[in-house]
Design a protein around this motif. Sequence first.
Motif, PDB file in Angstrom:
ATOM      1  N   TYR A  20       0.814  -1.213   0.000  1.00  0.00           N
ATOM      2  CA  TYR A  20       0.000   0.000   0.000  1.00  0.00           C
ATOM      3  C   TYR A  20       0.845   1.259   0.000  1.00  0.00           C
ATOM      4  N   SER A  21       2.112   1.163   0.396  1.00  0.00           N
ATOM      5  CA  SER A  21       3.007   2.296   0.237  1.00  0.00           C
ATOM      6  C   SER A  21       3.364   2.495  -1.235  1.00  0.00           C
ATOM      7  N   THR A  22       3.559   1.380  -1.960  1.00  0.00           N
ATOM      8  CA  THR A  22       3.884   1.452  -3.378  1.00  0.00           C
ATOM      9  C   THR A  22       2.699   1.968  -4.199  1.00  0.00           C
ATOM     10  N   ILE A  23       1.499   1.723  -3.744  1.00  0.00           N
ATOM     11  CA  ILE A  23       0.318   2.221  -4.442  1.00  0.00           C
ATOM     12  C   ILE A  23       0.232   3.744  -4.357  1.00  0.00           C
ATOM     13  N   ILE A  24       0.705   4.329  -3.248  1.00  0.00           N
ATOM     14  CA  ILE A  24       0.573   5.766  -3.015  1.00  0.00           C
ATOM     15  C   ILE A  24       1.830   6.547  -3.401  1.00  0.00           C
ATOM     16  N   SER A  25       2.992   6.086  -2.949  1.00  0.00           N
ATOM     17  CA  SER A  25       4.210   6.897  -3.032  1.00  0.00           C
ATOM     18  C   SER A  25       4.668   7.218  -4.450  1.00  0.00           C
ATOM     19  N   ALA A  33      -1.725  14.115   8.509  1.00  0.00           N
ATOM     20  CA  ALA A  33      -2.113  12.826   9.078  1.00  0.00           C
ATOM     21  C   ALA A  33      -2.188  11.749   8.004  1.00  0.00           C
ATOM     22  N   SER A  34      -2.731  12.087   6.827  1.00  0.00           N
ATOM     23  CA  SER A  34      -2.837  11.102   5.756  1.00  0.00           C
ATOM     24  C   SER A  34      -1.465  10.687   5.254  1.00  0.00           C
ATOM     25  N   VAL A  35      -0.551  11.639   5.139  1.00  0.00           N
ATOM     26  CA  VAL A  35       0.826  11.308   4.746  1.00  0.00           C
ATOM     27  C   VAL A  35       1.471  10.411   5.790  1.00  0.00           C
ATOM     28  N   PHE A  36       1.147  10.657   7.056  1.00  0.00           N
ATOM     29  CA  PHE A  36       1.768   9.902   8.137  1.00  0.00           C
ATOM     30  C   PHE A  36       1.389   8.425   8.080  1.00  0.00           C
ATOM     31  N   TYR A  37       0.077   8.136   7.894  1.00  0.00           N
ATOM     32  CA  TYR A  37      -0.304   6.719   7.938  1.00  0.00           C
ATOM     33  C   TYR A  37      -0.180   6.021   6.591  1.00  0.00           C
ATOM     34  N   THR A  38      -0.029   6.779   5.484  1.00  0.00           N
ATOM     35  CA  THR A  38       0.157   6.132   4.184  1.00  0.00           C
ATOM     36  C   THR A  38       1.616   6.008   3.783  1.00  0.00           C
ATOM     37  N   VAL A  39       2.471   6.907   4.272  1.00  0.00           N
ATOM     38  CA  VAL A  39       3.866   6.933   3.825  1.00  0.00           C
ATOM     39  C   VAL A  39       4.833   6.655   4.975  1.00  0.00           C
ATOM     40  N   VAL A  40       4.642   7.326   6.099  1.00  0.00           N
ATOM     41  CA  VAL A  40       5.597   7.216   7.205  1.00  0.00           C
ATOM     42  C   VAL A  40       5.416   5.924   7.988  1.00  0.00           C
ATOM     43  N   SER A  41       4.161   5.539   8.255  1.00  0.00           N
ATOM     44  CA  SER A  41       3.897   4.342   9.053  1.00  0.00           C
ATOM     45  C   SER A  41       4.513   3.072   8.463  1.00  0.00           C
ATOM     46  N   PRO A  42       4.389   2.812   7.140  1.00  0.00           N
ATOM     47  CA  PRO A  42       5.041   1.625   6.589  1.00  0.00           C
ATOM     48  C   PRO A  42       6.558   1.645   6.738  1.00  0.00           C
ATOM     49  N   MET A  43       7.162   2.841   6.767  1.00  0.00           N
ATOM     50  CA  MET A  43       8.609   2.937   6.945  1.00  0.00           C
ATOM     51  C   MET A  43       9.000   2.577   8.374  1.00  0.00           C
ATOM     52  N   LEU A  44       8.171   2.961   9.352  1.00  0.00           N
ATOM     53  CA  LEU A  44       8.514   2.766  10.751  1.00  0.00           C
ATOM     54  C   LEU A  44       8.308   1.330  11.224  1.00  0.00           C
ATOM     55  N   ASN A  45       7.325   0.621  10.636  1.00  0.00           N
ATOM     56  CA  ASN A  45       6.943  -0.686  11.168  1.00  0.00           C
ATOM     57  C   ASN A  45       8.079  -1.699  11.264  1.00  0.00           C
ATOM     58  N   PRO A  46       8.918  -1.888  10.207  1.00  0.00           N
ATOM     59  CA  PRO A  46       9.996  -2.874  10.364  1.00  0.00           C
ATOM     60  C   PRO A  46      10.970  -2.521  11.464  1.00  0.00           C
ATOM     61  N   PHE A  47      11.196  -1.220  11.713  1.00  0.00           N
ATOM     62  CA  PHE A  47      12.097  -0.816  12.791  1.00  0.00           C
ATOM     63  C   PHE A  47      11.427  -0.992  14.152  1.00  0.00           C
ATOM     64  N   ILE A  48      10.123  -0.703  14.226  1.00  0.00           N
ATOM     65  CA  ILE A  48       9.394  -0.885  15.480  1.00  0.00           C
ATOM     66  C   ILE A  48       9.431  -2.347  15.904  1.00  0.00           C
TER      67      ILE A  48
END
Length: 271
Positions: free
Chosen positions: A71-76, A211-226
């Motif tokens: 879903y990051s690839t669909i948006i970014s 907020a939309s940028v955060f959960y569509t773009v930033v959140s997928p980046m953070l998850n593997p590190f979290i």
Amino acid sequence: MGGNHTQPKFILLGITDTPWAQAPLFGLFLLIYIITLVGNVGLMVLVWVAPSLHTPMYFFLAHFSLADVCYSTIISPKMLTDLLFGNKTISWASCVTQFHLFALFATAECHLLATMAYDRHVAICHPLLYVTVVSPRACWQLVAWSYLVASLSALIYTSCTFGARAPPHRAGARAFHTCASHLVSVSVFYGALFFMYLQPASRHGSRDKVASVFYTVVSPMLNPFIYSLRNKEVKAALGKCRRRMLNHCRHQRGATHGIRESWNALGWKGH
């Protein structure tokens, strides 16, 4: 019977209309997208190649990373193209497709979060039954149902849019430590969604874009590190892979050195 038919288009509002901000934003979101791909794909490959991570928790985490990548690839890429070339229009067909796929993988991620929570619940509350309850077959069924329900939900969304009692203190601390990464990911993902959709319509504005940028773009980046930086199993698997690669490189250098020594002993000279 022929005729002129123009396909309807949508105009994207974008993040900002300021011309000088387009290039810095392009660089920032490109970096975020690259980190998202490297982090999530790297985590999936690590789970696949490391036998110590062949457990239900990491099986679900690999699919969670897959949903993040999708879903990051669909948006970014579309966002980056718009920032680079300034083309803020999208065709009706592309918009429907993008919305449907984004709804599919975003909804799948919600179900996968619930599945991962169920996995942690069984591990904490029923540890003796964990292997039986969360069997490999059950894992595949849970993931399959997550994608199936997400597909049906996305179809509905697209159609509508376009046409245990508390444990002791010590056990509770251990349970919180076990679920900490999951809680952080859930908080980040749903926090942005709640901020967007649970406020009055009169207050919607530029903060919604953040907020939309955060959960569509930033959140997928953070998850593997979290999920990996605080995890001893992932760190151990990374260490083993690193040592294996170093040993392989040393072996290759040793073999090359041996061949050169043999050539020298036979009178050959390397160039």
